[in-house]
Design a protein around this motif. Structure first.
Motif, PDB file in Angstrom:
ATOM      1  N   GLN A   8     -17.003  -5.270  -9.773  1.00  0.00           N
ATOM      2  CA  GLN A   8     -17.786  -4.128  -9.792  1.00  0.00           C
ATOM      3  C   GLN A   8     -17.533  -3.284  -8.528  1.00  0.00           C
ATOM      4  OE1 GLN A   8     -19.135  -3.800 -12.916  1.00  0.00           O
ATOM      5  NE2 GLN A   8     -20.115  -1.916 -12.586  1.00  0.00           N
ATOM      6  N   ASP A   9     -17.447  -3.888  -7.551  1.00  0.00           N
ATOM      7  CA  ASP A   9     -17.458  -3.053  -6.261  1.00  0.00           C
ATOM      8  C   ASP A   9     -16.623  -3.974  -5.064  1.00  0.00           C
ATOM      9  OD1 ASP A   9     -19.407  -2.708  -3.262  1.00  0.00           O
ATOM     10  OD2 ASP A   9     -17.672  -1.810  -3.889  1.00  0.00           O
ATOM     11  N   PRO A  10     -15.148  -3.474  -5.073  1.00  0.00           N
ATOM     12  CA  PRO A  10     -14.306  -4.269  -4.116  1.00  0.00           C
ATOM     13  C   PRO A  10     -14.976  -4.431  -2.825  1.00  0.00           C
ATOM     14  CG  PRO A  10     -13.228  -2.664  -5.387  1.00  0.00           C
ATOM     15  CD  PRO A  10     -14.612  -2.442  -5.595  1.00  0.00           C
ATOM     16  N   VAL A  11     -15.713  -3.568  -2.207  1.00  0.00           N
ATOM     17  CA  VAL A  11     -16.258  -3.799  -0.714  1.00  0.00           C
ATOM     18  C   VAL A  11     -17.061  -5.011  -0.907  1.00  0.00           C
ATOM     19  CG1 VAL A  11     -17.608  -2.719   1.134  1.00  0.00           C
ATOM     20  CG2 VAL A  11     -16.032  -1.076  -0.358  1.00  0.00           C
ATOM     21  N   VAL A  65     -10.572 -15.456   8.759  1.00  0.00           N
ATOM     22  CA  VAL A  65      -9.880 -15.447   7.514  1.00  0.00           C
ATOM     23  C   VAL A  65      -9.365 -14.164   7.116  1.00  0.00           C
ATOM     24  CG1 VAL A  65     -10.167 -15.877   5.130  1.00  0.00           C
ATOM     25  CG2 VAL A  65     -11.117 -17.578   6.554  1.00  0.00           C
ATOM     26  N   TYR A  66      -8.165 -14.027   6.703  1.00  0.00           N
ATOM     27  CA  TYR A  66      -7.613 -12.915   6.500  1.00  0.00           C
ATOM     28  C   TYR A  66      -7.748 -12.778   4.651  1.00  0.00           C
ATOM     29  CZ  TYR A  66      -6.025 -13.200  11.144  1.00  0.00           C
ATOM     30  OH  TYR A  66      -6.058 -13.277  12.481  1.00  0.00           O
ATOM     31  N   ILE A  67      -8.032 -11.515   4.430  1.00  0.00           N
ATOM     32  CA  ILE A  67      -8.310 -11.238   2.980  1.00  0.00           C
ATOM     33  C   ILE A  67      -7.113 -10.070   2.707  1.00  0.00           C
ATOM     34  CG2 ILE A  67      -9.730 -10.485   1.072  1.00  0.00           C
ATOM     35  CD1 ILE A  67     -10.932 -13.044   2.352  1.00  0.00           C
ATOM     36  N   ALA A  68      -6.243 -10.622   1.601  1.00  0.00           N
ATOM     37  CA  ALA A  68      -5.280  -9.550   1.360  1.00  0.00           C
ATOM     38  C   ALA A  68      -5.210  -9.490  -0.390  1.00  0.00           C
ATOM     39  CB  ALA A  68      -3.820 -10.060   1.408  1.00  0.00           C
ATOM     40  N   PRO A  69      -5.821  -8.183  -0.707  1.00  0.00           N
ATOM     41  CA  PRO A  69      -5.836  -7.899  -2.075  1.00  0.00           C
ATOM     42  C   PRO A  69      -4.851  -7.675  -2.597  1.00  0.00           C
ATOM     43  CG  PRO A  69      -7.426  -6.780  -0.831  1.00  0.00           C
ATOM     44  CD  PRO A  69      -6.797  -7.313   0.095  1.00  0.00           C
ATOM     45  N   SER A  70      -4.357  -8.290  -3.767  1.00  0.00           N
ATOM     46  CA  SER A  70      -3.062  -8.191  -4.394  1.00  0.00           C
ATOM     47  C   SER A  70      -3.222  -7.020  -5.411  1.00  0.00           C
ATOM     48  CB  SER A  70      -2.719  -9.471  -5.179  1.00  0.00           C
ATOM     49  OG  SER A  70      -1.727  -8.935  -6.235  1.00  0.00           O
ATOM     50  N   ILE A  71      -2.248  -5.694  -5.298  1.00  0.00           N
ATOM     51  CA  ILE A  71      -2.469  -4.744  -6.202  1.00  0.00           C
ATOM     52  C   ILE A  71      -1.901  -4.951  -7.659  1.00  0.00           C
ATOM     53  CG2 ILE A  71      -2.282  -3.085  -4.263  1.00  0.00           C
ATOM     54  CD1 ILE A  71       0.641  -2.548  -4.950  1.00  0.00           C
ATOM     55  N   LEU A  72      -1.499  -6.135  -7.792  1.00  0.00           N
ATOM     56  CA  LEU A  72      -1.036  -6.306  -9.077  1.00  0.00           C
ATOM     57  C   LEU A  72      -2.081  -6.280 -10.194  1.00  0.00           C
ATOM     58  CD1 LEU A  72       1.583  -7.261 -10.752  1.00  0.00           C
ATOM     59  CD2 LEU A  72       0.649  -9.825 -10.856  1.00  0.00           C
ATOM     60  N   ALA A  73      -3.352  -6.554  -9.727  1.00  0.00           N
ATOM     61  CA  ALA A  73      -4.600  -6.272 -10.522  1.00  0.00           C
ATOM     62  C   ALA A  73      -5.275  -5.210 -10.468  1.00  0.00           C
ATOM     63  CB  ALA A  73      -5.533  -7.344  -9.763  1.00  0.00           C
ATOM     64  N   ALA A  74      -4.578  -4.193  -9.565  1.00  0.00           N
ATOM     65  CA  ALA A  74      -5.276  -2.828  -9.621  1.00  0.00           C
ATOM     66  C   ALA A  74      -4.784  -1.900 -10.666  1.00  0.00           C
ATOM     67  CB  ALA A  74      -4.773  -2.229  -8.366  1.00  0.00           C
ATOM     68  N   ASP A  75      -5.543  -0.808 -10.902  1.00  0.00           N
ATOM     69  CA  ASP A  75      -5.406  -0.061 -11.956  1.00  0.00           C
ATOM     70  C   ASP A  75      -4.391   1.188 -11.801  1.00  0.00           C
ATOM     71  OD1 ASP A  75      -7.467   2.703 -13.777  1.00  0.00           O
ATOM     72  OD2 ASP A  75      -5.583   2.038 -13.855  1.00  0.00           O
ATOM     73  N   SER A 131      -2.214   3.451   2.741  1.00  0.00           N
ATOM     74  CA  SER A 131      -3.244   2.439   3.606  1.00  0.00           C
ATOM     75  C   SER A 131      -2.645   2.449   4.910  1.00  0.00           C
ATOM     76  CB  SER A 131      -3.116   1.284   2.650  1.00  0.00           C
ATOM     77  OG  SER A 131      -3.772   0.374   3.341  1.00  0.00           O
ATOM     78  N   PRO A 132      -3.925   2.268   5.715  1.00  0.00           N
ATOM     79  CA  PRO A 132      -3.450   1.926   7.339  1.00  0.00           C
ATOM     80  C   PRO A 132      -3.338   0.607   7.499  1.00  0.00           C
ATOM     81  CG  PRO A 132      -5.944   2.372   6.837  1.00  0.00           C
ATOM     82  CD  PRO A 132      -5.173   2.564   5.532  1.00  0.00           C
ATOM     83  N   LEU A 133      -3.526  -0.382   6.422  1.00  0.00           N
ATOM     84  CA  LEU A 133      -3.459  -1.694   6.438  1.00  0.00           C
ATOM     85  C   LEU A 133      -1.984  -2.273   6.245  1.00  0.00           C
ATOM     86  CD1 LEU A 133      -6.235  -3.130   4.413  1.00  0.00           C
ATOM     87  CD2 LEU A 133      -6.323  -2.641   6.734  1.00  0.00           C
ATOM     88  N   PRO A 134      -1.669  -3.462   7.200  1.00  0.00           N
ATOM     89  CA  PRO A 134      -0.243  -3.787   7.061  1.00  0.00           C
ATOM     90  C   PRO A 134       0.028  -4.378   5.780  1.00  0.00           C
ATOM     91  CG  PRO A 134      -1.825  -5.402   8.436  1.00  0.00           C
ATOM     92  CD  PRO A 134      -2.447  -4.029   8.251  1.00  0.00           C
ATOM     93  N   VAL A 135       1.033  -4.449   5.155  1.00  0.00           N
ATOM     94  CA  VAL A 135       1.506  -4.765   3.899  1.00  0.00           C
ATOM     95  C   VAL A 135       2.413  -6.116   3.763  1.00  0.00           C
ATOM     96  CG1 VAL A 135       2.759  -3.823   1.773  1.00  0.00           C
ATOM     97  CG2 VAL A 135       1.223  -2.258   3.023  1.00  0.00           C
ATOM     98  N   ALA A 144      -9.451  -0.505  -1.470  1.00  0.00           N
ATOM     99  CA  ALA A 144      -9.186  -1.869  -0.856  1.00  0.00           C
ATOM    100  C   ALA A 144      -9.347  -1.734   0.815  1.00  0.00           C
ATOM    101  CB  ALA A 144      -7.737  -2.695  -1.543  1.00  0.00           C
ATOM    102  N   SER A 145      -8.749  -0.873   0.887  1.00  0.00           N
ATOM    103  CA  SER A 145      -8.343  -0.599   2.528  1.00  0.00           C
ATOM    104  C   SER A 145      -9.751  -0.430   3.133  1.00  0.00           C
ATOM    105  CB  SER A 145      -7.409   0.650   2.853  1.00  0.00           C
ATOM    106  OG  SER A 145      -6.243   0.255   2.019  1.00  0.00           O
ATOM    107  N   ARG A 146     -10.653   0.093   2.646  1.00  0.00           N
ATOM    108  CA  ARG A 146     -11.917   0.358   2.923  1.00  0.00           C
ATOM    109  C   ARG A 146     -12.800  -0.700   2.743  1.00  0.00           C
ATOM    110  NH1 ARG A 146     -11.907   6.617   0.707  1.00  0.00           N
ATOM    111  NH2 ARG A 146     -10.466   7.328   2.488  1.00  0.00           N
ATOM    112  N   SER A 147     -12.221  -1.803   2.300  1.00  0.00           N
ATOM    113  CA  SER A 147     -13.215  -2.684   1.758  1.00  0.00           C
ATOM    114  C   SER A 147     -13.481  -3.998   2.991  1.00  0.00           C
ATOM    115  CB  SER A 147     -12.779  -3.419   0.724  1.00  0.00           C
ATOM    116  OG  SER A 147     -11.401  -4.301   0.933  1.00  0.00           O
ATOM    117  N   GLY A 148     -12.773  -3.774   3.957  1.00  0.00           N
ATOM    118  CA  GLY A 148     -12.867  -4.629   5.031  1.00  0.00           C
ATOM    119  C   GLY A 148     -11.661  -5.829   4.656  1.00  0.00           C
ATOM    120  N   ALA A 149     -10.770  -5.321   3.845  1.00  0.00           N
ATOM    121  CA  ALA A 149      -9.534  -6.140   3.856  1.00  0.00           C
ATOM    122  C   ALA A 149      -8.764  -6.305   4.926  1.00  0.00           C
ATOM    123  CB  ALA A 149      -8.945  -6.061   2.475  1.00  0.00           C
ATOM    124  N   ASP A 150      -7.703  -7.097   5.145  1.00  0.00           N
ATOM    125  CA  ASP A 150      -6.855  -7.268   6.367  1.00  0.00           C
ATOM    126  C   ASP A 150      -5.573  -6.806   6.036  1.00  0.00           C
ATOM    127  OD1 ASP A 150      -9.131  -8.370   8.206  1.00  0.00           O
ATOM    128  OD2 ASP A 150      -8.769  -9.916   6.428  1.00  0.00           O
TER     129      ASP A 150
END
Ligand code: DX5
Ligand code: ZN
Length: 216
Positions: free
Chosen positions: A200-203, A2-12, A58-62, A23-29
């Motif tokens: 609390q903790d994205p990771v 399963v690939y996880i893709a955090p959406s930055i719309l919700a980011a600060d 970020s090193p992650l694909p976008v 998010a990049s260090r959280s193990g997301a893909d």
């Protein structure tokens, strides 16, 4: 998988680079960037310059999710910004077809997106474009933090059974409860904004999402 893709719309937005790094260090893909023009959806978000900034930090694909009325007019800008997947809506079929040509010629991955009321047949009608990703919206697009629409589940199942894309994505209202339903229906690419960036903790949030999906 399963690939996880955090959406930055919700980011600060005041600390976007920190948030993207977290998010990049959280193990997301992937990192999911929601592009909104205030016309196709009743909200305005950000443009290609933010996608370019995310690519830089970020090193992650976008993935650039284009919730815009003229994807053909702006696809080149998101290609130049470095988006790895550019996802366009089936609700603007002709313009999305033109955008798909540009995306393909640039060697990027293509996503096809459908809103909750849009029938499965609308994806089928464009599936000759051979998208790597099909995204079934599980909220009406425009805002984060909305409730998951369960009525979309049969459409997700139909996409998995009849089209079987590499990435079957769901987007909107995903959390540790709804992710299991989506995964059971065949989704393997989970976009999550609130569940990650308001945690609390994205990771641990990404770990819990992945765990919940694997128990589907
Ligand atoms: C909505 C966007 C979604 C949204 C997801 O139009 O396409 O990506 O940001 O946010 P959550 O996960 O908070 O529902
Ligand atoms: Zn999105």
């Amino acid at each position: 998988m399963v690939y996880i893709a955090p959406s930055i719309l919700a980011a600060d937005a005041c600390r976007l680079s920190d948030e993207v790094l977290k998010a990049s260090r959280s193990g997301a893909d992937f990192i999911h960037c929601d592009i909104m023009d205030g016309h196709f959806v009743p909200n305005i978000s950000f443009g290609p310059h933010v996608v370019a900034a995310v690519k830089k930090c970020s090193p992650l694909p976008v993935e650039a999710h284009l919730m815009i009325s003229e994807p053909d007019r702006y696809a080149a800008a998101f290609i130049d910004a470095g988006a790895d997947i550019i996802s366009v809506h089936c609700e603007t079929p002709e313009k999305s077809r033109k955008a798909a040509d540009l995306i393909r010629n640039a060697g990027r991955m293509l996503g096809l997106v459908v809103n909750p009321p849009t029938p499965f047949e609308s994806i089928q009608a464009l599936f000759d474009l051979r998208p790597e990703l099909v995204l079934c919206m599980t909220v009406n697009p425009g805002f984060g933090g909305q409730e998951f629409i369960h009525d979309v589940l049969p459409k997700i199942r139909a996409v998995r059974e009849s089209l079987n894309p590499t990435y079957l994505s769901v987007d909107g209202g995903l959390n540790t409860n709804t992710i299991a339903l989506a995964a059971r229906a065949g989704a393997n690419f989970i976009v999550a904004g609130t569940a990650v960036f308001r945690a609390q903790d994205p990771v641990s949030a990404v770990k819990e999402l992945r765990m919940a999906a694997s128990q589907a």
